[in-house]
Enzyme design. Structure first.
Site, PDB file in Angstrom:
ATOM      1  NE  ARG A   1      -2.699  -1.343   3.297  1.00 31.08           N
ATOM      2  CZ  ARG A   1      -3.186  -2.653   3.868  1.00 31.08           C
ATOM      3  NH1 ARG A   1      -4.049  -3.477   3.002  1.00 31.08           N
ATOM      4  NH2 ARG A   1      -2.872  -2.946   5.102  1.00 31.08           N
TER       5      ARG A   1
ATOM      6  CG  PHE B   1     -10.319  -8.715  -6.549  1.00 30.06           C
ATOM      7  CD1 PHE B   1     -11.408  -9.760  -6.371  1.00 30.06           C
ATOM      8  CD2 PHE B   1      -9.596  -8.678  -7.719  1.00 30.06           C
ATOM      9  CE1 PHE B   1     -11.654 -10.570  -7.501  1.00 30.06           C
ATOM     10  CE2 PHE B   1     -10.033  -9.495  -8.769  1.00 30.06           C
ATOM     11  CZ  PHE B   1     -10.983 -10.280  -8.768  1.00 30.06           C
TER      12      PHE B   1
ATOM     13  CG  ASP C   1     -14.634  -6.357  -2.609  1.00 33.22           C
ATOM     14  OD1 ASP C   1     -13.312  -6.155  -2.664  1.00 33.22           O
ATOM     15  OD2 ASP C   1     -15.196  -6.887  -2.084  1.00 33.22           O
ATOM     16  CB  SER C   2     -18.537  -8.981  -5.080  1.00 36.61           C
ATOM     17  OG  SER C   2     -17.531  -9.992  -4.450  1.00 36.61           O
TER      18      SER C   2
ATOM     19  CB  ALA D   1     -13.342  -7.934  -9.711  1.00 37.74           C
TER      20      ALA D   1
ATOM     21  CG  ASP E   1      -4.715  -8.012  -2.682  1.00 38.89           C
ATOM     22  OD1 ASP E   1      -4.205  -9.109  -2.749  1.00 38.89           O
ATOM     23  OD2 ASP E   1      -4.955  -7.521  -1.703  1.00 38.89           O
TER      24      ASP E   1
ATOM     25  CB  CYS F   1      -3.248 -14.215  -0.930  1.00 37.46           C
ATOM     26  SG  CYS F   1      -4.843 -14.265  -1.103  1.00 37.46           S
TER      27      CYS F   1
HETATM   28  N1  SAH Z   1      -6.786  -5.506  -1.437  1.00 34.97           N
HETATM   29  C1  SAH Z   1      -7.592  -5.462  -0.092  1.00 34.97           C
HETATM   30  C2  SAH Z   1      -7.651  -7.166   0.215  1.00 34.97           C
HETATM   31  C3  SAH Z   1      -8.529  -7.798  -0.803  1.00 34.97           C
HETATM   32  S1  SAH Z   1      -9.177  -9.230  -0.090  1.00 34.97           S
HETATM   33  C4  SAH Z   1      -6.622  -4.835   0.947  1.00 34.97           C
HETATM   34  O1  SAH Z   1      -5.648  -4.438   0.775  1.00 34.97           O
HETATM   35  O2  SAH Z   1      -7.540  -4.412   2.138  1.00 34.97           O
HETATM   36  C5  SAH Z   1     -10.239 -10.023  -1.518  1.00 34.97           C
HETATM   37  C6  SAH Z   1     -11.418  -9.228  -1.762  1.00 34.97           C
HETATM   38  O3  SAH Z   1     -12.020  -9.696  -2.917  1.00 34.97           O
HETATM   39  C7  SAH Z   1     -12.424  -9.371  -0.608  1.00 34.97           C
HETATM   40  O4  SAH Z   1     -12.905  -7.958  -0.407  1.00 34.97           O
HETATM   41  C8  SAH Z   1     -13.891  -9.937  -1.455  1.00 34.97           C
HETATM   42  O5  SAH Z   1     -14.875  -9.330  -0.988  1.00 34.97           O
HETATM   43  C9  SAH Z   1     -13.292  -9.433  -2.565  1.00 34.97           C
HETATM   44  N2  SAH Z   1     -13.798 -10.516  -3.747  1.00 34.97           N
HETATM   45  C10 SAH Z   1     -13.941 -12.059  -3.886  1.00 34.97           C
HETATM   46  N3  SAH Z   1     -14.471 -12.323  -5.028  1.00 34.97           N
HETATM   47  C11 SAH Z   1     -14.901 -11.163  -5.821  1.00 34.97           C
HETATM   48  C12 SAH Z   1     -15.232 -10.801  -6.985  1.00 34.97           C
HETATM   49  N4  SAH Z   1     -15.736 -12.058  -7.815  1.00 34.97           N
HETATM   50  N5  SAH Z   1     -15.291  -9.645  -7.555  1.00 34.97           N
HETATM   51  C13 SAH Z   1     -15.207  -8.570  -6.869  1.00 34.97           C
HETATM   52  N6  SAH Z   1     -14.593  -8.699  -5.425  1.00 34.97           N
HETATM   53  C14 SAH Z   1     -14.539 -10.151  -5.080  1.00 34.97           C
END
Ligand code: SAH
Length: 401
Positions: A210, A226, A248-249, A278, A298, A338
């Site tokens: 970040r 995401f 984000d979803s 996404a 991410d 991850c």
């Molecule tokens: N980058 C973030 C952490 C990401 S965690 C940070 O630094 O805080 C992964 C995220 O992906 C979660 O918030 C989850 O809600 C989202 N997610 C999972 N599948 C998804 C999809 N198909 N489309 C959009 N978001 C999604």
């Protein structure tokens, strides 16, 4: 008398080399009454006592090593030494934040225990039978060694089932944390919801990345996919991005993200938040001929185990291919995985192959990327050479040339 396990000669070498997991197939023989979470003595195939482990009858990881010192008892004092050493490591290496992974399981010598510190609130996950067995001692030590006001349990991760443990959430010490806890990282205020948030509430592991986004965002048009509660989005705005679109979803995560905009006195017109899938968003941006100067990918763990790798590779390729086609010349892509089951070699292979596909899908094929940096989690997520599984977060900073 503690029960004992004896290792099989052809399979014992990784445990002898201090890998903490003793798989069921590595155990030749049991002696005495082995019970869930209790300590067993571990003997090599030559009947030499090599140390002690926590027994987990339901898991394929049948025992997790506590110690390789045959003389070391596993007691309150043992956990106090480990926890004190973990805290000391963070005091030495982690600056500019009060959101810290205080204990990172195997890497800190306490397999299955995760403790995240958000200011004066600690949030714990007891993810193995052994860590769960010692919960009271661990909570007592944490309360004494830190100046925390409350300790909250979020042992609701799916891995608990494999250990034969029920999901459990709730207060362990002090009052339950207020709905959202305020933390500060790299000069930005974030709200963490330990009760309803993902995992323990915040993705502490991305702190350094970040900061990198903050340093790279000046005057850029940013896309953060995401985005969860907008960690990278706020970093980009702090770094001078002129607009940040975040996808984000999870509507709840986006609600927190928006609150943080006001909390940090950011110009709300610069932050666009999309509650949607996404994968679809990336495709739609392509159709609409959008272009961004910095894109963050991410996603959640697409490969929770090796069995999911084939589908995971497809998914990583799809989002990376689309992002690569959306980034302007001179623009940047920060892409992460991850998935512990995907090592960095496979991750890079996947990304490189996505870039070839992206180029071949473009009419003039003029799409080339340079790897500027390899990315990983911060120093509060220590990585042991004898435990590669702990090195789960990998990423690349790519520049379109
Ligand atoms: N980058 C973030 C952490 C990401 S965690 C940070 O630094 O805080 C992964 C995220 O992906 C979660 O918030 C989850 O809600 C989202 N997610 C999972 N599948 C998804 C999809 N198909 N489309 C959009 N978001 C999604």
């Amino acid at each position: 008398m503690q029960a004992s396990i004896y290792l099989e000669s052809s399979k014992e070498h990784s445990v002898l080399q201090q890998h903490p997991w003793v798989f069921a197939g590595t155990i030749d023989k049991y002696e005495g009454k082995v019970q869930i979470g209790t300590t067993v003595r571990v003997f090599s195939s030559t009947k030499k006592l090599i140390g002690r482990a926590a027994y987990s009858p339901h898991s394929q990881i049948r025992a997790r090593m506590w110690s390789w010192d045959p003389e070391e008892p596993i007691d309150h004092a043992f956990f106090k030494r480990k926890i004190a050493a973990a805290i000391q490591h963070r005091q030495t290496w982690v600056k500019d934040t009060n959101a810290i992974r205080l204990i990172f399981g195997e890497a800190d010598g306490i397999p299955g225990l995760v403790v995240d510190q958000y200011g004066q609130t600690l949030v714990c996950q007891f993810l193995s039978a052994g860590a769960d067995f010692w919960k009271d001692a661990i909570v007592d030590i944490l309360a004494n060694l830190t100046h925390c006001v409350s300790i909250y349990e979020r042992s609701d991760a799916a891995v608990r089932q494999r250990e034969g443990l029920e999901s459990r959430v709730g207060s362990l010490f002090g009052p339950s944390p207020s709905q959202e806890v305020l933390v500060t990282e790299n000069g930005i205020d974030y709200l963490v919801d330990p009760i309803h948030g993902h995992k323990t509430g915040f993705y502490i592991d991305q702190r350094d990345n970040r900061r990198l986004v903050m340093e790279l965002s000046q005057n850029r048009r940013v896309l953060n996919t995401f985005c969860y509660t907008g960690g990278f989005s706020l970093a980009a705005l702090k770094g001078g991005a002129h607009e940040v679109t975040s996808v984000d979803s999870s509507g709840e995560a986006l609600d927190i993200a928006k609150k943080q905009m006001t909390l940090n006195s950011f110009d709300v017109s610069k932050g666009l938040w999309q509650d949607r899938d996404a994968f679809d968003a990336l495709k739609d941006f392509r159709v609409a001929n959008e272009s961004f100067d910095l894109i963050v990918l991410d996603p959640p763990k697409f490969a929770p185990s090796a069995a999911h790798l084939t589908n995971a590779i497809k998914a990583y390729k799809e989002i990376n291919r689309n992002a690569m086609q959306l980034v302007a010349k001179g623009g940047l892509v920060l892409t992460f995985s991850c998935s512990g089951a995907m090592d960095s070699e496979l991750f890079e292979k996947t990304i490189f192959s996505a870039s070839k596909e992206a180029a071949s899908h473009l009419k003039n094929g003029d799409l080339k990327f340079r790897v500027l940096k390899r990315l990983t989690s911060g120093l509060d997520h220590p990585k042991l050479t004898c435990f590669p599984e702990g090195d789960y977060l990998k990423g690349l900073l790519l520049e379109r040339v």
